[in-house]
Every structure is written in C-alpha cells, then in structure tokens.
Design an enzyme around this catalytic site. Structure first.
Site, short mmCIF file in Angstrom:
data_model
loop_
_atom_site.label_atom_id
_atom_site.label_comp_id
_atom_site.label_asym_id
_atom_site.label_seq_id
_atom_site.Cartn_x
_atom_site.Cartn_y
_atom_site.Cartn_z
N SER A 25 47.05 42.18 43.51
CA SER A 25 46.64 43.43 42.86
C SER A 25 47.55 44.56 43.28
O SER A 25 47.96 44.65 44.45
CB SER A 25 45.19 43.77 43.24
OG SER A 25 44.85 45.06 42.78
N TYR B 181 38.20 45.29 48.91
CA TYR B 181 38.90 44.61 47.81
C TYR B 181 40.41 44.66 48.03
O TYR B 181 41.10 43.64 47.96
CB TYR B 181 38.53 45.25 46.48
CG TYR B 181 39.36 44.76 45.32
CD1 TYR B 181 39.13 43.51 44.75
CD2 TYR B 181 40.41 45.55 44.80
CE1 TYR B 181 39.91 43.05 43.70
CE2 TYR B 181 41.18 45.10 43.75
CZ TYR B 181 40.93 43.85 43.20
OH TYR B 181 41.70 43.39 42.16
#
Length: 307
Positions: free
Chosen positions: A183, A198
């Site tokens: 990500s 996350y």
C-alpha cells in the site's frame, strides 16, 4: 579558477540531468513498452487471496485470461461461487478451486485448507491480496483491540503463512512468482495517521517481500511487492471516501492489467502509471509537509465518520 568551478558545476548538473533522464526513460519503458512475462512458465495454477472483490477479483480474471487455472480464497462462500461462475462463463476451459475461510478468526485453519487445495497442483503464481483496515479513521488509542488484532492477523499473519504454504512446491520446481499487494500508505508517504496499524502491517509486507526476493531469486522464484495508491475498491471507499474511478484512481481491472505486466520483474513496483507519477511528486515534498497533510486528511475523515 572561476571557470574551473563553472565547468565542474556544469558537469555535475549534466550528470544529474542524465541520471534523471535515464530514470524517466526506464520508467516509460517498464510501464508502456516492456513485454509482460509468460506466467505459464511458473506453473499452470495461480492462487489468489481476497479474490471476490476489487484488486483480487480483477487479478483472478487477468490470470485466467493468461491461461492459468485458479485457486480462489475468500471469506465469503457466496461471493466465491459468483466469481467462480463469472470466470467459468467467460473462460470455460479454466479449472477453478475455491477455499472459503475468514482469516480474521483463525489463520491456521485457513492455511490447512489452502495446503489441502494445492496438493498435486503446480501453484506457479501467488497473489497475496487479502487485507482489511479500520472501519473509519481513528487515533491509535481509540481502536478496539479486536479490530487491530484482526488487521494484524489478516494483513500480516495470513500473508506470511500463505506464502510459507506455497513456497515448498515452488522450491521443488525451481520456479514461481509471489506477488504481495502492499500500500502507498506505508511506502509512498512517510506516515498514515489514523490508520496506523493498517499502514504498519503493509510496511511489514513490503519488507517481507524485499527480503524474500533476495533469498529466493537464485532459486527461480520472483518475489514482488506491488504498491498501489488509491484504487476504486470497497476498501478505498471506506478509507478515503472514494466512490468512483478517475485518471488518478483506476478501476480494479485497469490496475490488474498494469499489475500483470510487472510480475516477475523488480522486487517493488507501482504498476499503474498515474500512481507512479503521484509517488514521484510525493518524494519531492518534505516529510513534515506530507505528515501534516496526511494528519489533516485523517482528522477530516474522522469527523465525517462521526457526523
């Protein structure tokens, strides 16, 4: 003396310009010109986790178009059947297995199901796509323990164990490709406040991928971390309130088409062209400025969630 310094500075400026020009030409070549690898050379089967939505579903279809048989893994058995039937309707010659399991509850049981599914088949390509995040922007102390433990379990533990499950077969055959979906939250920008756990798990995925790339490259196994920025998925809708695609935010299919072209090459890449441009501009900005911007964005999304 002044002339000497002028010549030296001019030479250094030329070298800098040459370096950036070469980098630009390489990016253009890698993104638009370089031929994708024939993925069948790795094996006749591909395994995709998180395969019923977004990037995972799009990768599954692209791999099937490449002629690879599929093992699809997702927590939702009903969605698995829908995706399976969609691919079979379009590509009836493709063999498909499905594994329904929720990694947020028990990673070990899910890995056992996968180990059973991959027996006697050549898994040549693994797409570790499964991932979850917070229900909304939150400061670290506000996140419920169960929520962040599930994020660690799915994003970190499941990715590690699924990789470990397919690796022995790849080593025996001396070929394979492992793609872990990272990500931009952990790589492109220096921090991702209000989604801390996350981002931290995705940073782990990046480091895991890089180290495995070095360990197994000489064994014929290509390991890669793909680093997307925002893609028009359910996850992006939850994190960034993105409702539709644009030239900055590709559809999952557009992203997967770009991602397929990069498999087997560099250990880390940002496959989609506009994502790579955004990353380039982000690197030009001071970390402090990016941190302040990310924090302000996170707080605004938190207020939207509360409202």
């Amino acid at each position: 003396m002044q002339l000497t310094w002028l010549l030296l500075l001019s030479f250094l400026g030329f070298l800098s310009l040459l370096k950036h020009s070469i980098s630009l030409l390489k990016w253009v070549s890698d993104t638009f010109v370089r031929a994708p690898k024939h993925l069948n050379k790795y094996g006749s089967w591909a395994l995709v986790t998180g395969a019923t939505d977004g990037i995972g579903k799009a990768f599954a279809r692209q791999l099937a178009l490449q002629g690879l048989n599929l093992i699809l893994v997702s927590r939702n058995s009903n969605k698995l059947k829908v995706v399976l039937n969609e691919i079979r309707a379009e590509l009836p010659h493709i063999k498909i297995k499905d594994v329904a399991h929720d990694f947020s509850s028990d990673v070990t049981a899910g890995v056992k199901l996968i180990e059973e599914a991959i027996k006697e088949v050549e898994v040549g390509v693994l797409i570790n796509n499964v991932g979850i995040t917070y229900p909304g922007a939150m400061f670290f102390d506000e996140v419920d323990e169960q929520v962040w433990m599930e994020i660690v379990r799915v994003n970190l533990e499941a990715t590690t164990w699924v990789t470990r499950a397919v690796l022995p077969g790849m080593l025996n055959r001396k070929r394979g490709a492992i793609v872990n979906i990272g990500s931009g939250a952990s790589i492109v920008v220096p921090s991702h406040p209000l989604y801390t756990i996350y981002a931290a798990t995705k940073a782990y995925v990046d480091q895991l991928s890089r180290s495995l790339y070095v360990e197994y490259k000489l064994c014929g196994i290509d390991v890669q971390c793909q680093v997307p920025l925002y893609v028009a998925t359910n996850l992006a809708s939850k994190v960034a309130l993105i409702e539709k695609s644009s030239w900055l935010v590709p559809t999952p299919n557009d992203y997967a088409e770009a991602g397929i072209r990069h498999i087997g090459y560099e250990p880390r890449c940002t496959p989609y062209w506009s994502h790579a441009i955004q990353w380039c501009f982000a690197r030009l900005l001071p970390d402090a400025l990016l941190d302040a911007w990310r924090l302000s964005v996170g707080i605004r999304r938190r207020r939207d969630l509360v409202a």
